[in-house]
Write a protein that holds these residues in place. Structure first.
Motif: not given
Length: 483
Positions: A8-16, A18-20, A142-146, A149-151
């Motif tokens: 499970i891609p926890f880091r990517q999930l956390l960022l996404q 967080s974004n949503t 491209q998995e640029r979730y960070q 999130f910042a934007r």
């Protein structure tokens, strides 16, 4: 680029997430202020234009989101072979956005009386054009979730501050819409800046343009149908002209629909991950269970604490929204799940035509139900029409996915175990309703207690795979930090 493992891609999930979550948290902070400041009529105007905007946006998107994710998720972007394809997809978005705004203008001019004002109509047209340049699909592939999130964080902060400073009374509705327009301009500007390295690869290719249009057509029709059947309610209610009733309906609908966007946004993480290699059944099942473990508790809490939510968010003036919110809370039981079956199963297996059939059926049923139920029960009828239409999508999605994804006995037991959250939420509601009078305290104590009891039971009694994986990952992170 992320690895192709089945974890499970926890880091990517956390960022996404967080974004949503930011897209939920900030509107929810602003929501009580705006509904009280603008009143039911002002918020009814917003609901009308946002429903039209949702249709135009999906038409303008022309299926680029999911097609772009599927096309670009397999490799990094930046070379001339794919950069020009990306730019042509953007051109298609802008072309369709212009056509969408023209249709939107014709529709408004066909109305005997314009809702709101001409300035408001023009500003929403501008927003529709800007929205197409957010480029989320490219950055997610491209998995640029960070970056996303910042934007989102910066844009939402600016909207929150500007709205509180400039919007003070119902007549300030126009200022709020101007702020929204500036918000989308900022988001599109950031996106253009971050794809500037691709511009040097631009070369007009009519054959490529036609090829992309052909490939996008099923996704475009899918998006249009999915949006139209979800917007019939507000558009038909607006036709009846009762803006205060429309305001009550919009508040209840928005509380639920904003939240559900978390799942449509976060599911992209699994969508991209699954496309990176052959379909991984374990990861696919984990995606389904993760969705259920998060959506069912939210649905239960919203159903039992609907009155506290409405009173806190919008005040006693919106009391008629309580019953509507309880109806809409049922969407948490079907929408995240039908998104899983349609996108992470059927689209993943290149069965877009089946998904088109599902949404075509839902569009017809939604229109008929709205036409039948709105004259009888007005806003409550519209709410039930949406719930029943979404349930149809869910049932058809499960049926058509049966040859590509099946739920085994252990997974069924875990799903049934999640349902215990409803009696827990009911018991907590009875207790907090007796102990507290403040809506905010009811929400905080009710949500915290419900989730605490639920998660504890899932880990200790039901031995939930998902919660135990999360718990082990959390303990491992704490141990690394302490070492």
């Amino acid at each position: 680029m992320a690895d192709n493992n089945s974890k499970i891609p926890f880091r990517q999930l956390l960022l996404q997430y967080s974004n949503t979550a930011i897209n939920i948290l900030f509107p929810l902070i602003l929501f009580p202020y705006m509904t009280r400041t603008l009143g039911p009529e002002g918020y009814g105007i917003i609901g009308f234009y946002e429903s039209l905007m949702s249709v135009v946006i999906v038409l303008s998107a022309f299926g680029v989101r999911y097609y772009g994710l599927r096309l670009l998720s397999k490799s990094a972007i930046g070379d001339s072979k794919q950069a020009n394809t990306i730019l042509h997809l953007v051109l298609i978005n802008l072309t369709m956005a212009f056509i969408g705004v023209v249709c939107y203008t014709i529709y408004l001019l066909s109305k005997p009386v314009l809702i709101g004002s001409g300035t408001i109509a023009v500003l929403y047209g501008f927003i529709m054009l800007q929205y197409m340049l957010h480029m989320d699909w490219y950055f997610q592939s491209q998995e640029r979730y960070q970056l996303l999130f910042a934007r989102t964080l910066i844009a939402r902060l600016l909207v929150l501050v500007a709205s509180i400073v400039l919007v003070r009374k119902p007549d300030d509705l126009i200022y709020y819409i101007i702020i929204s327009a500036c918000n989308y301009l900022l988001i599109s500007g950031v996106a253009i800046y971050h794809i500037r390295d691709l511009f040097k690869y631009w070369q007009w290719d009519f054959a490529l343009f036609k090829k992309l249009l052909s490939a996008l057509a099923p996704f475009a029709l899918l998006g249009v149908l999915g949006s139209i059947y979800f917007a019939f309610d507000t558009i038909l209610l607006a036709r009846l002209g009762q803006l205060d009733e429309l305001g009550y309906y919009t508040v209840a609908a928005k509380v639920v629909r904003i939240g559900i966007s978390v799942f449509s946004g976060a599911s992209v993480v699994f969508f991209v991950k699954l496309f990176r290699s052959s379909v991984n059944k374990t990861l696919q099942a984990d995606s389904l269970l993760t969705t259920i473990h998060l959506s069912y508790p939210i649905g239960a809490i919203l159903f039992f604490f609907a009155e506290a939510v409405i009173l806190f968010v919008s005040g006693a003036e919106y009391q008629p929204s309580v019953h509507l919110l309880q109806i809409f809370s049922l969407l948490w039981l079907v929408v995240p799940l039908h998104d899983f079956f349609t996108m992470q199963v059927l689209v993943l297996n290149y069965r877009e035509k089946w998904v088109l059939f599902i949404y075509l059926a839902a569009t017809i049923v939604s229109l008929l139900l709205n036409l039948l139920l709105i004259p009888i029960w007005f806003s409550a009828g519209a709410a039930w029409a949406i719930v029943l239409s979404e349930t149809l999508v869910f049932v058809l999605g499960i049926y058509l996915s049966r040859n590509y994804f099946s739920i085994n006995k252990q997974q069924w037991l875990e799903i049934v175990g999640v349902l215990v959250v409803f009696p827990i939420a009911y018991g907590v509601f009875k207790l907090t309703n007796h102990l507290f009078s403040s809506p905010l305290l009811k929400i905080i104590s009710g949500t915290g207690s419900t989730l605490a009891f639920h998660i504890l039971l899932q880990i200790t009694v039901f031995k939930s795979r998902i919660w135990n994986i999360g718990w082990m990952a959390f303990k491992a992170r704490i141990n690394r930090m302490a070492a």
